[in-house]
Design a protein around this motif. Sequence first.
Motif, PDB file in Angstrom:
ATOM      1  N   ILE A   1       2.800   6.321 -12.134  1.00  0.00           N
ATOM      2  CA  ILE A   1       1.598   5.835 -11.443  1.00  0.00           C
ATOM      3  C   ILE A   1       1.251   4.423 -11.908  1.00  0.00           C
ATOM      4  O   ILE A   1       1.036   3.530 -11.082  1.00  0.00           O
ATOM      5  CB  ILE A   1       0.416   6.793 -11.664  1.00  0.00           C
ATOM      6  CG1 ILE A   1       0.648   8.098 -10.905  1.00  0.00           C
ATOM      7  CG2 ILE A   1      -0.890   6.150 -11.211  1.00  0.00           C
ATOM      8  CD1 ILE A   1      -0.387   9.160 -11.175  1.00  0.00           C
TER       9      ILE A   1
ATOM     10  N   ARG B   1       1.806   2.106  -3.566  1.00  0.00           N
ATOM     11  CA  ARG B   1       0.616   2.527  -4.305  1.00  0.00           C
ATOM     12  C   ARG B   1       0.185   3.934  -3.907  1.00  0.00           C
ATOM     13  O   ARG B   1      -0.053   4.787  -4.763  1.00  0.00           O
ATOM     14  CB  ARG B   1      -0.530   1.536  -4.061  1.00  0.00           C
ATOM     15  CG  ARG B   1      -1.741   1.798  -4.905  1.00  0.00           C
ATOM     16  CD  ARG B   1      -2.847   0.755  -4.700  1.00  0.00           C
ATOM     17  NE  ARG B   1      -2.338  -0.595  -4.726  1.00  0.00           N
ATOM     18  CZ  ARG B   1      -2.420  -1.444  -3.693  1.00  0.00           C
ATOM     19  NH1 ARG B   1      -2.992  -1.089  -2.583  1.00  0.00           N
ATOM     20  NH2 ARG B   1      -1.934  -2.673  -3.789  1.00  0.00           N
ATOM     21  N   TRP B   2       0.109   4.218  -2.610  1.00  0.00           N
ATOM     22  CA  TRP B   2      -0.349   5.533  -2.168  1.00  0.00           C
ATOM     23  C   TRP B   2       0.704   6.606  -2.394  1.00  0.00           C
ATOM     24  O   TRP B   2       0.356   7.774  -2.622  1.00  0.00           O
ATOM     25  CB  TRP B   2      -0.803   5.480  -0.715  1.00  0.00           C
ATOM     26  CG  TRP B   2      -2.140   4.810  -0.622  1.00  0.00           C
ATOM     27  CD1 TRP B   2      -2.402   3.568  -0.122  1.00  0.00           C
ATOM     28  CD2 TRP B   2      -3.388   5.312  -1.098  1.00  0.00           C
ATOM     29  NE1 TRP B   2      -3.737   3.283  -0.250  1.00  0.00           N
ATOM     30  CE2 TRP B   2      -4.370   4.332  -0.842  1.00  0.00           C
ATOM     31  CE3 TRP B   2      -3.778   6.495  -1.719  1.00  0.00           C
ATOM     32  CZ2 TRP B   2      -5.700   4.505  -1.181  1.00  0.00           C
ATOM     33  CZ3 TRP B   2      -5.107   6.663  -2.052  1.00  0.00           C
ATOM     34  CH2 TRP B   2      -6.049   5.681  -1.785  1.00  0.00           C
ATOM     35  N   THR B   3       1.970   6.248  -2.346  1.00  0.00           N
ATOM     36  CA  THR B   3       3.007   7.219  -2.688  1.00  0.00           C
ATOM     37  C   THR B   3       2.873   7.623  -4.145  1.00  0.00           C
ATOM     38  O   THR B   3       3.014   8.802  -4.479  1.00  0.00           O
ATOM     39  CB  THR B   3       4.407   6.635  -2.417  1.00  0.00           C
ATOM     40  OG1 THR B   3       4.503   6.268  -1.037  1.00  0.00           O
ATOM     41  CG2 THR B   3       5.494   7.627  -2.744  1.00  0.00           C
ATOM     42  N   ALA B   4       2.589   6.674  -4.992  1.00  0.00           N
ATOM     43  CA  ALA B   4       2.405   6.991  -6.417  1.00  0.00           C
ATOM     44  C   ALA B   4       1.136   7.798  -6.650  1.00  0.00           C
ATOM     45  O   ALA B   4       1.145   8.794  -7.373  1.00  0.00           O
ATOM     46  CB  ALA B   4       2.372   5.708  -7.238  1.00  0.00           C
ATOM     47  N   LEU B   5       0.040   7.389  -6.034  1.00  0.00           N
ATOM     48  CA  LEU B   5      -1.237   8.048  -6.286  1.00  0.00           C
ATOM     49  C   LEU B   5      -1.297   9.460  -5.708  1.00  0.00           C
ATOM     50  O   LEU B   5      -2.019  10.314  -6.234  1.00  0.00           O
ATOM     51  CB  LEU B   5      -2.384   7.204  -5.728  1.00  0.00           C
ATOM     52  CG  LEU B   5      -2.630   5.881  -6.446  1.00  0.00           C
ATOM     53  CD1 LEU B   5      -3.714   5.082  -5.741  1.00  0.00           C
ATOM     54  CD2 LEU B   5      -2.997   6.108  -7.898  1.00  0.00           C
ATOM     55  N   LEU B   6      -0.560   9.726  -4.637  1.00  0.00           N
ATOM     56  CA  LEU B   6      -0.573  11.059  -4.036  1.00  0.00           C
ATOM     57  C   LEU B   6       0.653  11.886  -4.411  1.00  0.00           C
ATOM     58  O   LEU B   6       0.544  13.087  -4.655  1.00  0.00           O
ATOM     59  CB  LEU B   6      -0.674  10.945  -2.513  1.00  0.00           C
ATOM     60  CG  LEU B   6      -1.944  10.290  -1.966  1.00  0.00           C
ATOM     61  CD1 LEU B   6      -1.866  10.143  -0.460  1.00  0.00           C
ATOM     62  CD2 LEU B   6      -3.175  11.072  -2.372  1.00  0.00           C
TER      63      LEU B   6
ATOM     64  N   PRO C   1       1.006  13.157  -8.623  1.00  0.00           N
ATOM     65  CA  PRO C   1       0.269  14.374  -9.007  1.00  0.00           C
ATOM     66  C   PRO C   1       0.733  15.613  -8.239  1.00  0.00           C
ATOM     67  O   PRO C   1       0.730  16.718  -8.783  1.00  0.00           O
ATOM     68  CB  PRO C   1      -1.190  14.047  -8.665  1.00  0.00           C
ATOM     69  CG  PRO C   1      -1.266  12.573  -8.638  1.00  0.00           C
ATOM     70  CD  PRO C   1       0.078  12.104  -8.192  1.00  0.00           C
TER      71      PRO C   1
ATOM     72  N   ARG D   1       0.823  -1.199   0.000  1.00  0.00           N
ATOM     73  CA  ARG D   1       0.000   0.000   0.000  1.00  0.00           C
ATOM     74  C   ARG D   1       0.859   1.251   0.000  1.00  0.00           C
ATOM     75  O   ARG D   1       0.459   2.268  -0.549  1.00  0.00           O
ATOM     76  CB  ARG D   1      -0.899   0.015   1.227  1.00  0.00           C
ATOM     77  CG  ARG D   1      -1.993  -0.991   1.167  1.00  0.00           C
ATOM     78  CD  ARG D   1      -2.929  -0.808   2.334  1.00  0.00           C
ATOM     79  NE  ARG D   1      -3.771  -1.976   2.451  1.00  0.00           N
ATOM     80  CZ  ARG D   1      -4.184  -2.467   3.588  1.00  0.00           C
ATOM     81  NH1 ARG D   1      -3.837  -1.901   4.712  1.00  0.00           N
ATOM     82  NH2 ARG D   1      -4.944  -3.522   3.610  1.00  0.00           N
TER      83      ARG D   1
ATOM     84  N   SER E   1       3.828   1.783 -10.726  1.00  0.00           N
ATOM     85  CA  SER E   1       3.773   1.538  -9.281  1.00  0.00           C
ATOM     86  C   SER E   1       2.501   0.809  -8.873  1.00  0.00           C
ATOM     87  O   SER E   1       2.540  -0.053  -7.997  1.00  0.00           O
ATOM     88  CB  SER E   1       3.877   2.863  -8.532  1.00  0.00           C
ATOM     89  OG  SER E   1       5.116   3.463  -8.781  1.00  0.00           O
ATOM     90  N   VAL E   2       1.391   1.145  -9.492  1.00  0.00           N
ATOM     91  CA  VAL E   2       0.144   0.463  -9.149  1.00  0.00           C
ATOM     92  C   VAL E   2       0.197  -1.001  -9.579  1.00  0.00           C
ATOM     93  O   VAL E   2      -0.202  -1.897  -8.822  1.00  0.00           O
ATOM     94  CB  VAL E   2      -1.061   1.197  -9.785  1.00  0.00           C
ATOM     95  CG1 VAL E   2      -2.324   0.359  -9.723  1.00  0.00           C
ATOM     96  CG2 VAL E   2      -1.278   2.533  -9.094  1.00  0.00           C
TER      97      VAL E   2
END
Length: 161
Positions: free
Chosen positions: A127, A92-97, A100, A89, A130-131
């Motif tokens: 993104i 994933r969250w480092t990429a999603l936040l 951008p 996680r 990483s996802v």
Amino acid sequence: MSTADAWLLVALVPLLALGPVLWRVSRGAPGNRLIAQNLSSLLGGLALLPAAQGFGRPAYVDVALVLSVLGPVGTLIYARFLGVLPGSRLVRWTALLGVPAIVLPLCVATGPGRAMGKLLLIGALLIAGSVVTSAGGSRPDGGVANEGAANGGTANGGRTA
């Protein structure tokens, strides 16, 4: 403080986060090392983008593009050797936040054009890579990634070799 200094301070954030990640690459279990390798390629790409703007070196963006392609590929290759793609996680969250938060201000600073398109492509690759590589997966023998913990904690699901 000039705008170049501000971009360099932004680049410093992923670089500082890279320290503990590199420690985990060198001192963790194989699954944790793979997650840390995945996160280090993401943080490296995120550090190169504002550094390119701060130093006025567009070549750093090209290096970030190469890293955004080869980082997830390297993770998938090592996952194939390990036989498991561990989920994370944090990645994933480092990429999603994080992507951008860095790419969109850079797009505003560069303005419309080819450079902005390249930044958006790099952001999309960071993104997506990483996802995909943090989703977790099954082993080639048909077992699931968390089977070892459920069946005695061994790497082969509690079975003897």
